[in-house]
Design a protein around this motif. Structure first.
Motif, PDB file in Angstrom:
ATOM      1  N   ALA A 198       0.814  -1.275  -0.072  1.00  0.00           N
ATOM      2  CA  ALA A 198       0.144   0.085  -0.018  1.00  0.00           C
ATOM      3  C   ALA A 198       0.922   1.110  -0.233  1.00  0.00           C
ATOM      4  O   ALA A 198       0.388   2.126  -0.704  1.00  0.00           O
ATOM      5  CB  ALA A 198      -1.069   0.063   1.366  1.00  0.00           C
ATOM      6  N   ALA A 199       1.998   1.308   0.875  1.00  0.00           N
ATOM      7  CA  ALA A 199       2.948   2.394   0.648  1.00  0.00           C
ATOM      8  C   ALA A 199       3.609   2.451  -0.354  1.00  0.00           C
ATOM      9  O   ALA A 199       3.801   3.403  -0.929  1.00  0.00           O
ATOM     10  CB  ALA A 199       3.863   2.328   1.876  1.00  0.00           C
ATOM     11  N   LYS A 200       4.194   1.348  -1.064  1.00  0.00           N
ATOM     12  CA  LYS A 200       4.949   1.328  -2.232  1.00  0.00           C
ATOM     13  C   LYS A 200       4.026   1.904  -3.405  1.00  0.00           C
ATOM     14  O   LYS A 200       4.352   2.696  -4.168  1.00  0.00           O
ATOM     15  CB  LYS A 200       5.174  -0.191  -2.644  1.00  0.00           C
ATOM     16  N   LEU A 201       2.891   1.708  -3.441  1.00  0.00           N
ATOM     17  CA  LEU A 201       1.606   2.318  -4.422  1.00  0.00           C
ATOM     18  C   LEU A 201       1.601   3.762  -4.470  1.00  0.00           C
ATOM     19  O   LEU A 201       1.584   4.279  -5.370  1.00  0.00           O
ATOM     20  CB  LEU A 201       0.367   1.467  -4.226  1.00  0.00           C
ATOM     21  N   THR A 202       1.815   4.296  -3.101  1.00  0.00           N
ATOM     22  CA  THR A 202       1.630   5.869  -3.059  1.00  0.00           C
ATOM     23  C   THR A 202       2.982   6.521  -3.511  1.00  0.00           C
ATOM     24  O   THR A 202       3.019   7.585  -4.020  1.00  0.00           O
ATOM     25  CB  THR A 202       1.393   6.466  -1.834  1.00  0.00           C
ATOM     26  N   PHE A 203       4.093   5.644  -3.562  1.00  0.00           N
ATOM     27  CA  PHE A 203       5.368   6.083  -4.252  1.00  0.00           C
ATOM     28  C   PHE A 203       5.410   6.057  -5.767  1.00  0.00           C
ATOM     29  O   PHE A 203       6.295   6.553  -6.509  1.00  0.00           O
ATOM     30  CB  PHE A 203       6.523   5.657  -3.466  1.00  0.00           C
ATOM     31  N   TYR A 204       4.705   5.025  -6.192  1.00  0.00           N
ATOM     32  CA  TYR A 204       4.835   4.817  -7.665  1.00  0.00           C
ATOM     33  C   TYR A 204       3.944   5.762  -8.416  1.00  0.00           C
ATOM     34  O   TYR A 204       2.851   5.686  -8.204  1.00  0.00           O
ATOM     35  CB  TYR A 204       4.262   3.269  -7.865  1.00  0.00           C
ATOM     36  N   ARG A 205       4.594   6.589  -9.413  1.00  0.00           N
ATOM     37  CA  ARG A 205       3.603   7.573  -9.822  1.00  0.00           C
ATOM     38  C   ARG A 205       2.971   8.405  -9.000  1.00  0.00           C
ATOM     39  O   ARG A 205       1.838   8.715  -8.952  1.00  0.00           O
ATOM     40  CB  ARG A 205       2.728   7.034 -11.038  1.00  0.00           C
ATOM     41  N   SER A 206       3.694   9.094  -7.951  1.00  0.00           N
ATOM     42  CA  SER A 206       3.166   9.636  -6.937  1.00  0.00           C
ATOM     43  C   SER A 206       2.477  10.942  -7.548  1.00  0.00           C
ATOM     44  O   SER A 206       1.254  11.245  -6.540  1.00  0.00           O
ATOM     45  CB  SER A 206       4.464  10.111  -5.844  1.00  0.00           C
ATOM     46  N   ASP A 207       2.730  11.562  -8.290  1.00  0.00           N
ATOM     47  CA  ASP A 207       2.208  12.754  -8.787  1.00  0.00           C
ATOM     48  C   ASP A 207       0.724  12.472  -9.378  1.00  0.00           C
ATOM     49  O   ASP A 207      -0.057  13.149  -9.249  1.00  0.00           O
ATOM     50  CB  ASP A 207       2.973  13.384  -9.872  1.00  0.00           C
TER      51      ASP A 207
END
Length: 193
Positions: A32-41
């Motif tokens: 879940a945390a990794k997903l927020t850093f992937y394509r964070s914009d």
């Protein structure tokens, strides 16, 4: 099959941060945390802000109530990762795991106040039917829930309808009980930003 996308495509600074989190927490960074850093914009930063406001912003609902709502939405959506994460967080917030489990198992017979029960009923109808009507909202208001509390509960529902579906689409790796507890401690201390 689990997509490998959450394991690649990060900047060197982000990879270093992931390694530091693992080193200091003794736990891998949850998907879940990794997903927020992937394509964070595109997804991560807006999702973190919305979720943080829904679960930690000003509200007459307690943090435990809102984490319980998140777990309940996850349960209705049958999202194993989100059920584990937010059951652990609600349990820690309330300091009462058995009560959280009882509410998630059957909110109608669980020992909770009627305003929370009526709100969970509303969220269940919204998830099940994809809509609620004025009569549904009137029932919740009649149970003593304020219009703002309804908006706050609907924000939690929106955040976790999205998150639980992403968790299943990306096949988030389930954590150990120790991992969920560590995540719960973090979420209660720092929130979703």
């Amino acid at each position: 099959m689990r997509p490998d996308i959450l394991n690649h495509g990060y900047r060197p600074g982000t990879k270093l941060m992931f390694a530091m989190i693992r080193l200091f927490s003794g736990q891998p960074l949850p998907d879940a945390a990794k997903l927020t850093f992937y394509r964070s914009d595109f997804y991560g930063n807006p999702a973190k802000e919305f979720t943080h406001e829904a679960l930690r912003g000003p509200s007459d609902w307690s943090v435990g109530d809102r984490e319980l709502m998140a777990a309940y939405v996850a349960k209705l959506n049958q999202s194993a990762f989100c059920i584990g994460a937010h059951t652990a967080t609600a349990s820690l917030a309330y300091q009462d795991g058995p009560r959280v489990t009882a509410i998630l198992d059957d909110p109608e017979s669980a020992s909770i106040d009627e305003p929370l029960r009526a709100t969970l009923r509303l969220l269940a109808k919204l998830i099940r039917d994809g809509r609620v009507d004025a009569d549904d909202v009137r029932e919740v208001l009649a149970a003593g829930v304020s219009p703002q509390q309804i908006k706050d509960a609907l924000a939690v529902c929106a955040a976790f309808n999205t998150t639980s579906r992403l968790a299943d689409a990306f096949d988030f790796e389930l954590l150990t009980p120790k991992g969920y507890k560590a995540g719960a401690k973090y979420l209660l201390k720092r929130g979703y930003r």
